[in-house]
Design a protein around this motif. Sequence first.
Motif, PDB file in Angstrom:
ATOM      1  N   UNK A 251     -11.040  15.301  -8.027  1.00 54.45           N
ATOM      2  CA  UNK A 251     -11.474  14.222  -7.769  1.00 54.45           C
ATOM      3  C   UNK A 251     -11.077  13.056  -8.245  1.00 54.45           C
ATOM      4  N   UNK A 252     -11.082  11.745  -7.742  1.00 54.64           N
ATOM      5  CA  UNK A 252     -10.403  10.660  -8.301  1.00 54.64           C
ATOM      6  C   UNK A 252     -11.235   9.260  -7.914  1.00 54.64           C
ATOM      7  N   UNK A 253     -10.629   8.149  -8.818  1.00 55.97           N
ATOM      8  CA  UNK A 253     -11.123   6.894  -8.497  1.00 55.97           C
ATOM      9  C   UNK A 253      -9.998   6.136  -7.667  1.00 55.97           C
ATOM     10  N   UNK A 254     -10.483   5.572  -6.711  1.00 55.42           N
ATOM     11  CA  UNK A 254      -9.591   4.670  -5.981  1.00 55.42           C
ATOM     12  C   UNK A 254     -10.063   3.119  -5.953  1.00 55.42           C
ATOM     13  N   UNK A 255      -9.055   2.258  -6.548  1.00 57.68           N
ATOM     14  CA  UNK A 255      -9.556   0.957  -6.829  1.00 57.68           C
ATOM     15  C   UNK A 255      -8.637  -0.087  -6.407  1.00 57.68           C
ATOM     16  N   UNK A 256      -9.052  -1.182  -6.332  1.00 57.40           N
ATOM     17  CA  UNK A 256      -8.192  -2.679  -5.895  1.00 57.40           C
ATOM     18  C   UNK A 256      -8.771  -3.697  -6.828  1.00 57.40           C
ATOM     19  N   UNK A 257      -7.482  -4.247  -7.351  1.00 61.25           N
ATOM     20  CA  UNK A 257      -7.844  -5.495  -8.238  1.00 61.25           C
ATOM     21  C   UNK A 257      -7.476  -6.592  -7.701  1.00 61.25           C
ATOM     22  N   UNK A 258      -8.493  -7.600  -7.800  1.00 64.09           N
ATOM     23  CA  UNK A 258      -8.128  -8.993  -7.418  1.00 64.09           C
ATOM     24  C   UNK A 258      -8.153 -10.174  -8.564  1.00 64.09           C
TER      25      UNK A 258
ATOM     26  N   UNK B  27      -5.052   4.152  -8.228  1.00 62.92           N
ATOM     27  CA  UNK B  27      -5.784   5.652  -8.044  1.00 62.92           C
ATOM     28  C   UNK B  27      -5.770   6.090  -9.501  1.00 62.92           C
ATOM     29  N   UNK B  28      -7.013   6.708 -10.074  1.00 57.16           N
ATOM     30  CA  UNK B  28      -6.846   7.381 -11.198  1.00 57.16           C
ATOM     31  C   UNK B  28      -7.856   8.836 -10.986  1.00 57.16           C
ATOM     32  N   UNK B  29      -6.962   9.924 -11.314  1.00 56.43           N
ATOM     33  CA  UNK B  29      -7.424  11.333 -11.185  1.00 56.43           C
ATOM     34  C   UNK B  29      -8.474  11.607 -12.169  1.00 56.43           C
ATOM     35  N   UNK B  30      -9.499  12.257 -11.891  1.00 54.80           N
ATOM     36  CA  UNK B  30     -10.605  12.456 -12.772  1.00 54.80           C
ATOM     37  C   UNK B  30      -9.973  13.228 -13.798  1.00 54.80           C
ATOM     38  N   UNK B  31     -10.427  13.464 -15.154  1.00 54.50           N
ATOM     39  CA  UNK B  31     -10.079  14.413 -16.117  1.00 54.50           C
ATOM     40  C   UNK B  31     -10.852  15.667 -15.562  1.00 54.50           C
TER      41      UNK B  31
ATOM     42  N   UNK C  30     -17.552  14.142 -13.690  1.00 57.10           N
ATOM     43  CA  UNK C  30     -16.200  13.687 -13.562  1.00 57.10           C
ATOM     44  C   UNK C  30     -16.018  12.253 -14.444  1.00 57.10           C
ATOM     45  N   UNK C  31     -15.029  11.968 -15.028  1.00 60.92           N
ATOM     46  CA  UNK C  31     -14.625  10.725 -15.633  1.00 60.92           C
ATOM     47  C   UNK C  31     -13.174  10.271 -14.996  1.00 60.92           C
ATOM     48  N   UNK C  32     -13.051   9.179 -14.416  1.00 63.68           N
ATOM     49  CA  UNK C  32     -11.738   8.653 -14.212  1.00 63.68           C
ATOM     50  C   UNK C  32     -11.622   7.285 -14.778  1.00 63.68           C
ATOM     51  N   UNK C  33     -10.601   6.991 -15.582  1.00 59.40           N
ATOM     52  CA  UNK C  33     -10.351   5.758 -16.081  1.00 59.40           C
ATOM     53  C   UNK C  33      -9.191   4.789 -15.361  1.00 59.40           C
ATOM     54  N   UNK C  34      -9.721   3.691 -15.095  1.00 60.27           N
ATOM     55  CA  UNK C  34      -8.878   2.473 -14.502  1.00 60.27           C
ATOM     56  C   UNK C  34      -8.241   1.855 -15.814  1.00 60.27           C
ATOM     57  N   UNK C  35      -7.006   1.745 -15.825  1.00 56.76           N
ATOM     58  CA  UNK C  35      -6.283   1.068 -16.907  1.00 56.76           C
ATOM     59  C   UNK C  35      -5.402  -0.028 -16.450  1.00 56.76           C
ATOM     60  N   UNK C  36      -4.971  -0.784 -17.367  1.00 60.53           N
ATOM     61  CA  UNK C  36      -4.105  -2.100 -16.921  1.00 60.53           C
ATOM     62  C   UNK C  36      -4.895  -3.035 -16.412  1.00 60.53           C
TER      63      UNK C  36
ATOM     64  N   UNK D 239     -12.570  -5.814  -9.816  1.00 64.33           N
ATOM     65  CA  UNK D 239     -12.058  -4.501  -9.479  1.00 64.33           C
ATOM     66  C   UNK D 239     -13.213  -3.960  -8.549  1.00 64.33           C
ATOM     67  N   UNK D 240     -12.679  -3.375  -7.347  1.00 65.85           N
ATOM     68  CA  UNK D 240     -13.501  -2.780  -6.281  1.00 65.85           C
ATOM     69  C   UNK D 240     -12.935  -1.291  -6.358  1.00 65.85           C
ATOM     70  N   UNK D 241     -14.046  -0.448  -6.211  1.00 66.56           N
ATOM     71  CA  UNK D 241     -13.678   0.948  -6.485  1.00 66.56           C
ATOM     72  C   UNK D 241     -14.499   1.732  -5.899  1.00 66.56           C
ATOM     73  N   UNK D 242     -14.128   2.978  -5.506  1.00 68.61           N
ATOM     74  CA  UNK D 242     -14.969   4.261  -5.194  1.00 68.61           C
ATOM     75  C   UNK D 242     -14.720   5.473  -6.062  1.00 68.61           C
ATOM     76  N   UNK D 243     -15.473   6.435  -5.902  1.00 64.12           N
ATOM     77  CA  UNK D 243     -15.175   7.777  -6.516  1.00 64.12           C
ATOM     78  C   UNK D 243     -15.419   8.954  -5.673  1.00 64.12           C
ATOM     79  N   UNK D 244     -14.937  10.188  -5.919  1.00 63.22           N
ATOM     80  CA  UNK D 244     -14.963  11.245  -4.949  1.00 63.22           C
ATOM     81  C   UNK D 244     -13.713  11.988  -4.692  1.00 63.22           C
ATOM     82  N   UNK D 245     -13.737  12.238  -3.474  1.00 60.39           N
ATOM     83  CA  UNK D 245     -12.665  13.141  -2.936  1.00 60.39           C
ATOM     84  C   UNK D 245     -12.809  13.099  -1.353  1.00 60.39           C
ATOM     85  N   UNK D 246     -11.566  13.694  -0.763  1.00 63.14           N
ATOM     86  CA  UNK D 246     -11.803  13.609   0.719  1.00 63.14           C
ATOM     87  C   UNK D 246     -13.041  14.217   1.251  1.00 63.14           C
ATOM     88  N   UNK D 247     -13.839  15.327   0.533  1.00 62.55           N
ATOM     89  CA  UNK D 247     -14.937  15.860   1.103  1.00 62.55           C
ATOM     90  C   UNK D 247     -16.195  14.993   1.041  1.00 62.55           C
ATOM     91  N   UNK D 248     -16.196  13.936  -0.058  1.00 70.09           N
ATOM     92  CA  UNK D 248     -17.322  13.022  -0.098  1.00 70.09           C
ATOM     93  C   UNK D 248     -16.878  11.945  -0.911  1.00 70.09           C
TER      94      UNK D 248
END
Length: 576
Positions: A187-194, A205-209, A236-242, A249-258
Amino acid sequence: CGMAVAPSMSMRLLIAAIAFHQTSADHPAPAVSRVHHRFVSESLNSSVTLVTSHSSISGEHPELISVSWTSLPLQLQSEAWIGLYLTGEDRTEVVPLKYQFCNHSLQLPATGQDFQNGTLRFQLLNYRHDVVFKLFAGWEKPVLIASTPPVKIVVPESPSGLRLALTGTPGEMAVTWTSLRLPGITPRVEFLVRDSSGHVVRNGTAAAGPGQTYLRHELCGAPATAQGWRDPGIFWTGIMDGLQSGSFVHYRVGSPQAWSRFFAFRAPLAPGSAVRILAFGDMGQKPQDECHQAQGDAWKKQEFSEGDPGALDTVLALQQDHEAQPADVVFHNGDLSYAMGYSAVWESFQQAIESLAAVVPWMVTMGNHERDWPSSGSSEGDRDSMGECGLPALRRFPALPYASTEAAPNDQPWWKMSLGSVFLLALSTEHDVARGSAQWNFLEASLASVDRRRTPWVVLAGHRPYHVSSNWADDQDFPRRFRAAVGELVEKDVDLILGAHHHSYQRSCPLQRDRCGEGPVVVNLGMGGAGLNTANKTMPPLFRYVDDKHFGYCRIVANATVLSVEFVHSLDAQVY
């Protein structure tokens, strides 16, 4: 006291749930509500039908479902109830996820005496497993009368219970969620920064540990290892850095399954910035559908509970406060869900806070109802966690910079962090704080490291209070030991001491050696939602203000020159 704002969709749903709670409470549960799962027997009655309004729910968000019965014989009606179980569970080994008495029916006649036919509403969460409703008669020795066909969770992989956390590393924000383990998929975090002007400056994108969980044998005792146990899923935990301070920050979590829906938050503050913190302790949760749930307090003797009376109002008030003026941090100072060995309560708690915890970092300390268990490394030696011994809390809030996240007895759930202009030290009052202990050494070193030019305010927090006004004499035992252990360190270097545990709001004068003088102010904020306690009516002269009648939270605002604390009532947003 806060400007009026139009409610968001999540707020409107919560308001609707509260309205439903108020109207259906006209039909109280029987005076005695002990449901003894070990004595369940079966006597299916073919004349009684039990059906649901839906054969499935998506699993992507909580959904209300109606459960209706017909032809319930008169002699069974006074002690009839409907329980929710996972399919395949042995009902003699586990308690229901939740349940309701049939005399709460929305179709009761005017007399309220005969409910041969009726309907109840249940809010279904994503339990990551199909569920079934069962109709019983009796609660001392329940007899199974009828069952529904299974209700399918269509997308059990859907992420649930999102919660943000600051990691202590500048520019980082962690998000944790609950789901299933997905073979071959990370699973992963997908995010967009404004930036502050709204321009997109980054897609990330940040992969979950590695997913974390806890197993039955890792817990310390019943009910956590027995009738309260259910598989908690994978955290699951994903870290958005930088992340740059001031960006969104706009984000969602999960995988192509959901995937989860999208959420948004403000990037972590730069050191020295003005900060706005919403703080409380002892909140718990209250089901939004009139249900009862098992809780593990020893004095409840396996009774089912309707939840914590002020929790819904406090969550709604916190959300309104944040929408009126964004908060930077939510600080929950121990006694989080009051699950006390019943994992279904954790599910309800995390769903209840998600609308806020997914957009503001939800930082926690360990309370007695998360941690205490004999011979488990807890310094207090009580049984208040009912066998959890801290592990569910550690795994469900894993991203905080704890000194150690090992399971009991090696856990060290204390941490420190700069929050804008505030340096926050969060202790575990359930672990040894005596001079020379690991936690005492941590406190001494942390206070010595403070740079007042960057963080001019120092706040010390722990679940149990440093001072307390209570009508129960035993409540003074821990504060005396706490002050003896750390008073010399903190009274010269700390500006504000936050406690909880006693379910009330209390604010002292500046203290020095148990007298008003020059030193830290003590604020106890145990009024988050659990049933209120009584303060000492003579009120020790140390305390300038005590309120043991209202639920609420504290609004802590600090900049380079001023730190202010306000007590906000949950029901009317009045400030004291």
